[in-house]
Design an enzyme around this catalytic site. Structure first.
Site, mmCIF file in Angstrom:
data_model
loop_
_atom_site.group_PDB
_atom_site.id
_atom_site.type_symbol
_atom_site.label_atom_id
_atom_site.label_comp_id
_atom_site.label_asym_id
_atom_site.label_seq_id
_atom_site.Cartn_x
_atom_site.Cartn_y
_atom_site.Cartn_z
ATOM 1 N N SER A 273 4.065 -6.448 2.902
ATOM 2 C CA SER A 273 2.711 -6.385 3.459
ATOM 3 C C SER A 273 1.700 -6.933 2.450
ATOM 4 O O SER A 273 1.718 -8.112 2.120
ATOM 5 C CB SER A 273 2.387 -4.946 3.880
ATOM 6 O OG SER A 273 1.187 -4.880 4.597
ATOM 7 N N LEU A 274 0.817 -6.099 1.931
ATOM 8 C CA LEU A 274 -0.138 -6.501 0.901
ATOM 9 C C LEU A 274 0.552 -7.233 -0.250
ATOM 10 O O LEU A 274 0.007 -8.182 -0.818
ATOM 11 C CB LEU A 274 -0.853 -5.255 0.361
ATOM 12 C CG LEU A 274 -1.546 -5.383 -0.991
ATOM 13 C CD1 LEU A 274 -2.786 -6.238 -0.866
ATOM 14 C CD2 LEU A 274 -1.868 -4.023 -1.565
ATOM 15 N N GLN B 131 0.531 -12.028 9.837
ATOM 16 C CA GLN B 131 1.088 -10.803 9.260
ATOM 17 C C GLN B 131 0.318 -9.543 9.648
ATOM 18 O O GLN B 131 0.917 -8.475 9.823
ATOM 19 C CB GLN B 131 1.132 -10.946 7.727
ATOM 20 C CG GLN B 131 1.944 -9.886 7.015
ATOM 21 C CD GLN B 131 1.290 -9.454 5.712
ATOM 22 O OE1 GLN B 131 0.219 -8.893 5.697
ATOM 23 N NE2 GLN B 131 1.971 -9.746 4.613
ATOM 24 N N GLN C 217 0.831 -1.209 0.000
ATOM 25 C CA GLN C 217 0.000 0.000 0.000
ATOM 26 C C GLN C 217 0.864 1.257 0.000
ATOM 27 O O GLN C 217 1.864 1.328 0.697
ATOM 28 C CB GLN C 217 -0.905 -0.018 1.240
ATOM 29 C CG GLN C 217 -2.146 0.825 1.113
ATOM 30 C CD GLN C 217 -3.225 0.407 2.107
ATOM 31 O OE1 GLN C 217 -3.254 -0.735 2.555
ATOM 32 N NE2 GLN C 217 -4.109 1.317 2.444
ATOM 33 N N ARG D 273 -9.375 -8.766 3.202
ATOM 34 C CA ARG D 273 -8.360 -8.112 4.027
ATOM 35 C C ARG D 273 -8.586 -6.602 4.062
ATOM 36 O O ARG D 273 -8.559 -5.973 5.120
ATOM 37 C CB ARG D 273 -6.971 -8.422 3.457
ATOM 38 C CG ARG D 273 -5.776 -7.850 4.218
ATOM 39 C CD ARG D 273 -4.504 -8.225 3.468
ATOM 40 N NE ARG D 273 -3.284 -7.967 4.224
ATOM 41 C CZ ARG D 273 -2.547 -6.873 4.135
ATOM 42 N NH1 ARG D 273 -2.942 -5.881 3.329
ATOM 43 N NH2 ARG D 273 -1.439 -6.730 4.841
ATOM 44 N N HIS E 231 -0.391 -3.575 11.069
ATOM 45 C CA HIS E 231 0.673 -4.411 11.658
ATOM 46 C C HIS E 231 0.892 -4.107 13.144
ATOM 47 O O HIS E 231 2.023 -3.997 13.614
ATOM 48 C CB HIS E 231 1.973 -4.261 10.857
ATOM 49 C CG HIS E 231 1.806 -4.643 9.424
ATOM 50 N ND1 HIS E 231 1.644 -5.948 9.028
ATOM 51 C CD2 HIS E 231 1.747 -3.895 8.297
ATOM 52 C CE1 HIS E 231 1.485 -5.992 7.707
ATOM 53 N NE2 HIS E 231 1.533 -4.758 7.255
#
Length: 294
Positions: free
Chosen positions: A88-89, A244, A9, A113, A195
Site C-alpha cells: 500500500s503506502l 491502487q 500503514q 495521498r 482500497h
C-alpha cells in the site's frame, strides 16, 4: 536475487527513525527537507509523539515513508535491489528505492495521498475487518452477496484477507464469514475503507498530482499492488499507482510472483517486521530479515 520490501500503514511506533537522525548527517538533511515540505515538524512527532498522534493518517503515512526511504538511502552501496515492492503506502518508498521517484516528489505525493484519504474517510464513514482462516474465494463470494459496499482490500497472506467498505456492509459480511467458518472476523481500528470504491474522491485528487510528477526509468522492477507483477515502464507505474487507492493490495500474489521470478533473499526496510511474517506464511523456507535502523 535480492528483494527489498517496504511496510505500509500500521507499522508506526514512537521513536521511529530517531537513531537515523542521530547517527547520519544525510538522514538529518532529509528529515529537515521533509519538515519544510510538510509544513510541520514530522521528525519531532516521529521521535516524541504519542500513539494517538502517530495514528493520524496525515502523520502516519509520511512518517512510515520517511523511515523506510531515509533508511534505504543511508545504507549506501550496500543497498543493491534486484526487485522492490511495498505494501500500500510502502509502494511509494519502493519507487524511491528503485529510482522511479525523487525523494521530494514522492513525499509530496504521500502527503497529498494522506490528506485526500483522510478527507474521503470523513465524507464516507466506513471501516475494515481482518478475516482469518478462510480461502480467498469464500471471502470474495460473501462480499459479493452483501448489499452495500464491501470488497476484499488486502490479500495479506494465505488465510488472511482484509475486507473494506461501508460500516454496516462490513459488519454484515463479518457475520456471514463467521458462519462460513472464519477463525476470526475482526473489525479494525482504522478511520475508513482503504482500497475500496469509497476512496474514489481521494483517487481523483491524487491522480492530478501523480500525472504532474516526473517518473523516471527505474533501476529495477517494482512489483505493484494492483498487478502483483514486475513493472518497469514509468507510465504503467503511474497508472497502477493511481488505481491502487480503490483496488485491492495483492500482497500474497506479489510475494509468490517475486519468488517465482527468482527472489532468494528478502529484506524488509522500515518500521516493524509485519511483512517478514506475512512472507513466511507464503514460504516458510525463504530467507528474510528486516532493517529498522543503523
Amino acid at each position: 536475487m535480492k528483494a527489498y520490501i517496504f511496510p505500509g500503514q500500521g507499522a508506526q511506533y514512537t521513536g521511529m527513525g530517531q537513531d537515523l537522525y542521530q547517527s547520519s548527517e544525510e538522514a538529518r538533511d532529509l528529515f529537515h527537507k521533509a519538515n519544510d515540505i510538510l509544513g510541520f515538524d514530522i521528525a519531532k512527532v516521529m521521535f516524541e509523539g504519542s500513539e494517538n498522534e502517530l495514528k493520524q493518517t496525515k502523520v502516519t503515512q509520511p512518517a512510515i515513508f520517511l523511515h523506510s526511504t531515509i533508511l534505504s538511502k543511508v545504507l549506501g552501496d550496500s543497498f543493491q535491489p534486484d526487485m522492490v515492492a511495498g505494501h500500500s503506502l510502502g509502494e511509494f518508498s519502493a519507487l524511491v528505492a528503485n529510482g522511479t521517484l525523487e525523494f521530494e516528489d514522492a513525499l509530496k505525493l504521500v502527503h497529498k495521498r494522506a490528506l485526500s484519504m483522510q478527507a474521503a474517510c470523513e465524507k464516507n464513514p466506513s471501516s475494515m475487518a481482518a478475516i482469518l482462516g478462510l480461502e480467498d474465494s469464500v471471502v470474495e463470494e460473501v462480499c459479493e452477496s452483501v448489499d452495500g459496499v464491501v470488497v476484499p482490500a488486502n490479500y495479506n497472506s494465505p488465510g488472511q484477507l482484509v475486507i473494506s467498505g461501508a460500516h454496516e456492509a462490513v459488519e454484515r459480511a463479518c457475520e456471514l464469514l463467521k458462519k462460513r467458518g472464519a477463525k476470526r472476523a475482526l473489525m479494525l481500528p482504522v478511520g475508513g475503507a482503504f482500497h475500496s470504491p469509497l476512496m474514489l474522491p481521494a483517487r481523483e485528487e491524487l491522480a492530478k498530482a501523480i500525472e504532474s510528477t516526473t517518473f523516471h526509468q527505474p533501476i529495477c522492477p517494482v512489483y505493484q499492488n494492483v498487478t502483483a507483477s514486475a513493472v518497469s515502464d514509468p507510465e504503467e507505474i503511474k497508472t497502477n499507482l493511481i488505481e491502487q487507492l480503490t483496488a485491492p493490495v495483492k500482497w500474497t500474489q506479489t510475494m509468490k510472483q517475486m519468488l517465482a521470478d527468482g527472489a532468494t533473499d528478502f529484506t524488509e526496510v522500515g518500521p516493524g517486521k509485519v511483512l517478514q511474517g506475512l512472507l513466511r506464511k507464503v514460504d516458510r523456507q525463504v530467507t528474510a530479515d528486516s532493517i529498522s535502523g543503523l
